[in-house]
Write a protein that holds these residues in place. Structure first.
Motif, mmCIF file in Angstrom:
data_model
loop_
_atom_site.group_PDB
_atom_site.id
_atom_site.type_symbol
_atom_site.label_atom_id
_atom_site.label_comp_id
_atom_site.label_asym_id
_atom_site.label_seq_id
_atom_site.Cartn_x
_atom_site.Cartn_y
_atom_site.Cartn_z
ATOM 1 N N ARG A 163 0.838 -1.206 0.000
ATOM 2 C CA ARG A 163 0.000 0.000 0.000
ATOM 3 C C ARG A 163 0.871 1.254 0.000
ATOM 4 N N GLU A 164 1.847 1.298 0.893
ATOM 5 C CA GLU A 164 2.683 2.487 1.013
ATOM 6 C C GLU A 164 3.467 2.756 -0.271
ATOM 7 N N ARG A 165 4.052 1.709 -0.840
ATOM 8 C CA ARG A 165 4.849 1.884 -2.056
ATOM 9 C C ARG A 165 3.962 2.274 -3.242
ATOM 10 N N SER A 166 2.784 1.685 -3.307
ATOM 11 C CA SER A 166 1.904 1.996 -4.440
ATOM 12 C C SER A 166 1.336 3.404 -4.341
ATOM 13 N N PRO A 178 9.053 -6.784 -6.589
ATOM 14 C CA PRO A 178 8.271 -5.860 -5.767
ATOM 15 C C PRO A 178 7.970 -4.551 -6.483
ATOM 16 N N ASP A 179 8.904 -4.069 -7.305
ATOM 17 C CA ASP A 179 8.667 -2.827 -8.048
ATOM 18 C C ASP A 179 7.524 -2.985 -9.040
ATOM 19 N N MET A 180 7.448 -4.144 -9.686
ATOM 20 C CA MET A 180 6.346 -4.376 -10.613
ATOM 21 C C MET A 180 5.009 -4.345 -9.878
ATOM 22 N N LEU A 181 4.934 -5.005 -8.748
ATOM 23 C CA LEU A 181 3.684 -5.068 -7.997
ATOM 24 C C LEU A 181 3.276 -3.682 -7.501
ATOM 25 N N ALA A 182 4.250 -2.902 -6.992
ATOM 26 C CA ALA A 182 3.942 -1.551 -6.530
ATOM 27 C C ALA A 182 3.474 -0.677 -7.688
ATOM 28 N N THR A 183 4.078 -0.879 -8.853
ATOM 29 C CA THR A 183 3.686 -0.092 -10.033
ATOM 30 C C THR A 183 2.267 -0.429 -10.468
ATOM 31 N N LEU A 184 1.958 -1.720 -10.550
ATOM 32 C CA LEU A 184 0.610 -2.122 -10.951
ATOM 33 C C LEU A 184 -0.439 -1.564 -9.998
ATOM 34 N N LEU A 185 -0.223 -1.745 -8.699
ATOM 35 C CA LEU A 185 -1.206 -1.255 -7.740
ATOM 36 C C LEU A 185 -1.258 0.271 -7.751
ATOM 37 N N GLY A 186 -0.118 0.914 -7.983
ATOM 38 C CA GLY A 186 -0.112 2.371 -8.080
ATOM 39 C C GLY A 186 -0.936 2.870 -9.254
ATOM 40 N N ILE A 187 -0.840 2.172 -10.383
ATOM 41 C CA ILE A 187 -1.646 2.516 -11.563
ATOM 42 C C ILE A 187 -3.132 2.424 -11.232
ATOM 43 N N TRP A 188 -3.513 1.320 -10.601
ATOM 44 C CA TRP A 188 -4.932 1.113 -10.274
ATOM 45 C C TRP A 188 -5.393 2.053 -9.165
ATOM 46 N N ARG A 189 -4.499 2.383 -8.237
ATOM 47 C CA ARG A 189 -4.850 3.326 -7.165
ATOM 48 C C ARG A 189 -5.148 4.709 -7.747
#
Length: 538
Positions: free
Chosen positions: A54-57, A83-94
């Motif tokens: 959550r924090e990274r995204s 981990p960077d890929m996952l944070a990026t994906l969730l950041g896009i959706w956030r």
């Protein structure tokens, strides 16, 4: 027995007036719970919790917003599993933006097609992938470019992922949308030709979660590993979106796939619930389980292409579980399955895809009409979307003609484009893509039926069967065969394989020609491109 949620319960999450993707996927889960275990090539691992994600995204979402990305805009990702890929994906959706997944094995032609068709504003790319990106209007954000010696350093206009995030603080508010808010624009694999863009809305999360829980039977105590790459539907839908909305953990292996590494991951991390494509299972079978291994799968599942029976027999004997075949498409996810969950489990039948999941009404239609075909009659696999509350596909991006071809005129049926049959007990069987059916002397021959028999011969590693034009019969069956190690192609072996099909399947459907080849043409996701072989056979 674990109680499965009902279809209405799955739908309740995604059909409220206001729906927040970040909440469904991440924020509602215990922040201390592990969401992913990220594993490098040396099998060193780091756990990523929902709280950390959550924090990274939130930082990613904030950084993208400062680059001009707004809700509904497209952001492409050319990244390996990390981990960077996952944070990026969730950041896009956030942020309310839309991910455009790019498979890391793509060359520029495939990347350019997707960037152009999506109109992506930004592409986030690993440093080792950066040299693939040629001229593009998208801003390029590079992950992991830390020294001047990096290949990415030759592009001074690039932005550093790490620098962007260092300037951000967590707390970016999540975009509030509805069930139709798009999450992903993913392109079909090109099995039969030109890739098509498939918009995936928040609504699809209900079906993705159901597959994780009902078909794969992923439980809290399981060590689940979906080995598919998230550059494709199987890996993205059920290795990222599905596990997150269900609040489950997945292993995320960064290195490329090979049998040795796969066995090592299973052993070290005590994997007991495994999902992969048949190609990977065949590779494991060819390599053999390492001596002294103590791998014990509780559940094994296969998807992405038809499963030939020898794989399941071997897996049950050597890994502890038979493999359940699952059927789906980029356009709908999985919807006909051999389910593992106790409430839905039925005795599997050889070569059967199983039954429709709750929330999907499926049938085999006659070839010349939308009437339902009789039992064991070959026809067209279709979904009654009016009676399928979990069906989420509404059409391809910017392709109304292609969309119209997928649906009946009255909007009742979605045509999968696959040929199959359904037996008297409701089990579905895959035969081929509609385009791959071989019409020989009035017979309709499905390539998969012949390929399944060829796969049982010890000299055959894999095969593909297509039709070749013939003046008398219309078409004849031609087999392209990749031999198992230690075997050489010969006229005698070709004759033996023809007899093998005659004896074990049908005298009319045996291959009139057998071509021994070093490999088969495949999409980057591993699906056989029979249309290329048909062109060669003309």
């Amino acid at each position: 027995m674990n109680r499965l949620p009902t279809v209405d319960e799955y739908l309740a999450d995604v059909t409220a007036e206001k729906v927040t993707a970040a909440e469904l996927l991440n924020d509602r889960h215990d922040p201390a719970k592990v969401a992913f275990t990220c594993i490098d090539a040396d099998l060193n691992a780091v756990d990523l919790t929902y709280g950390e994600l959550r924090e990274r995204s939130e930082k990613v979402a904030s950084a993208l917003s400062k680059l001009g990305v707004r809700p509904g805009d497209h952001v492409a990702t050319l990244m390996s599993k990390s981990p960077d890929m996952l944070a990026t994906l969730l950041g896009i959706w956030r942020l309310g933006a839309v991910d455009v997944p790019l498979f890391t094995a793509f060359a520029w032609t495939a990347i350019e097609l997707r960037l152009t068709a999506s109109g992506a504003k930004v592409v986030v790319v690993d440093a080792d992938q950066r040299p693939k990106i040629q001229e593009t209007s998208a801003a390029v954000v590079v992950v992991g470019a830390t020294t001047e010696d990096d290949a990415a350093a030759q592009f001074p206009e690039d932005l550093s992922f790490e620098a962007l995030l260092a300037a951000e603080k967590p707390g970016f508010p999540a975009f509030v949308g509805n069930k139709d808010t798009p999450l992903v624009l993913i392109f079909t694999s090109g099995t039969t030709g030109h890739p098509k863009g498939v918009p995936v809305p928040i609504f699809a999360l209900a079906a993705f979660r159901q597959y994780i829980e009902a078909s794969l039977d992923v439980r809290e105590e399981d060590v689940f590993w979906n080995a598919a790459d998230p550059g494709w539907a199987l890996g993205l839908y059920y290795g990222v979106l599905g596990v997150m909305v269900a609040g489950k953990r997945n292993l995320f292996l960064r290195s490329g796939f090979d049998a040795k590494t796969c066995f090592a991951v299973m052993e070290k991390f005590n994997v007991n619930n495994f999902l992969s494509a048949p190609t990977m299972y065949r590779s494991l079978r060819a390599a053999g389980v390492p001596a002294g291994s103590n791998i014990k799968l509780r559940r094994a599942s296969s998807a992405g292409e038809p499963l030939t029976p020898e794989v399941s027999v071997w897996t049950k004997e050597h890994l502890g579980s038979e493999v359940m075949d699952q059927y789906g498409q980029t356009e709908l996810g999985m919807f006909i399955v051999n389910a593992w969950a106790d409430e839905l489990a039925k005795e599997p039948r050889p070569l059967s895809m199983g039954h429709a999941l709750p929330g999907f009404t499926c049938a085999v239609l006659e070839n010349a009409s939308d009437n339902i075909a009789g039992p064991n009659t070959a026809g067209r696999v279709a979904v009654n979307v009016k009676e399928s509350p979990l069906a989420w596909f509404s059409g391809y991006k910017d392709a109304p003609e292609r969309t119209a071809q997928r649906f009946s005129a009255d909007g009742t049926w979605y045509y999968t484009g696959d040929a199959g049959r359904r037996d008297e007990d409701g089990y579905f069987y895959f035969q081929s893509r509609d385009d791959d059916i071989i019409l020989m002397a009035g017979y309709r021959i499905g390539p998969f039926d012949v390929e399944s028999v060829l796969a049982t011969h010890p000299a055959v590693q894999e095969s593909a069967v297509v039709g070749e034009p013939d003046e008398i019969r219309g078409e004849v069956v031609v087999a392209y065969v990749v031999l198992a190690e230690g075997n050489d192609g010969s006229d005698d072996l070709a004759a033996e394989l023809k007899t093998h099909v005659k004896t074990n399947y049908s005298a009319h459907a045996y291959p009139r020609k057998v071509n021994f080849v070093p490999s088969l043409p495949k999409t980057p996701s591993g699906k056989i491109q029979r249309f290329i072989l048909r062109e060669q056979a003309k």
